[in-house]
Design a protein around this motif. Sequence first.
Motif, short mmCIF file in Angstrom:
data_model
loop_
_atom_site.label_atom_id
_atom_site.label_comp_id
_atom_site.label_asym_id
_atom_site.label_seq_id
_atom_site.Cartn_x
_atom_site.Cartn_y
_atom_site.Cartn_z
N LYS A 122 48.06 37.52 45.66
CA LYS A 122 49.25 38.49 46.20
C LYS A 122 48.31 39.69 46.88
O LYS A 122 48.57 40.02 48.03
N GLN A 123 47.51 40.31 45.91
CA GLN A 123 46.96 41.57 46.94
C GLN A 123 45.42 41.50 45.94
O GLN A 123 45.50 41.36 44.89
N VAL A 124 44.66 42.23 46.55
CA VAL A 124 43.30 42.80 45.91
C VAL A 124 43.25 44.31 45.99
O VAL A 124 43.18 44.71 47.19
N ASN A 125 43.40 44.94 44.91
CA ASN A 125 42.89 46.40 45.05
C ASN A 125 41.58 46.98 44.54
O ASN A 125 41.27 46.81 43.46
N VAL A 131 43.20 42.45 40.65
CA VAL A 131 43.94 41.30 41.49
C VAL A 131 45.25 41.13 41.04
O VAL A 131 45.59 40.74 39.84
N ASP A 132 46.24 41.15 41.92
CA ASP A 132 47.58 40.61 41.48
C ASP A 132 47.50 39.38 42.27
O ASP A 132 47.31 39.10 43.37
N ARG A 138 48.18 39.59 36.54
CA ARG A 138 47.00 40.56 36.84
C ARG A 138 45.81 40.53 36.16
O ARG A 138 45.60 40.28 35.03
N LEU A 139 44.57 40.59 37.23
CA LEU A 139 43.04 40.55 36.60
C LEU A 139 42.57 41.88 36.82
O LEU A 139 42.69 42.14 37.92
#
Length: 206
Positions: A122-125, A131-132, A138-139
């Motif tokens: 879904k997204q990488v912050n 990481v979502d 979530r990782l």
Amino acid sequence: MGHKSNSTNKYYCPRCQAQMIKTTAMNGHTSTHWWECTRCNTYFNDFKPMSHQRAVLEDTHTFILNAGGYGTGKTTTSIEAVEKHILITPNANILVCAQVMSQYQQTFQRDFESDFPKAFVKQVNTQKAYVDFKNGARLIYKPTNDVDNIRSYNLTMFVILEASEVVPEAYVQLKTRLRNMAAAAYVRNQNGICYDTEGIPIIKSN
């Protein structure tokens, strides 16, 4: 798993029989082990564990030690365990940690992003190092050189890399963090494989 034709060395989808292709990994390159169907959006992982890797992946103990010499596939085993946990545990909360940041960046994180399908993300912050995934999992990546870095988490799983270098206080703290019940709906089958329990810690070391 996809059906493989021995004559053409190609995989075919088990659902619609269309040809499968290597999917795109998180890093934008071809995935190490994942394939996708060209017709029906089916994915499968062709990773085939060696006997000692299978022993870790099918272990039913609460705490799992993934130890061995250099080049024995410990990192790959941990990655496969995390990938499975993500996919079968919606809203999972996973922490991957090591004493210093470079120890997970140059091993687990690099190889995970070379394998796991980009389609599931879904997204990488990058700033907050998490990481979502599209199923709510979530990782998170964190160093343990300051134990305060790993307080207040509500985890379904954690992986400690290079555990011999991590202070005992970090391990004790992480054990108290396995209280997220997202995985509680899953139980291991009669063969002791496939399904997660309340929380899974994996400790990796040479």
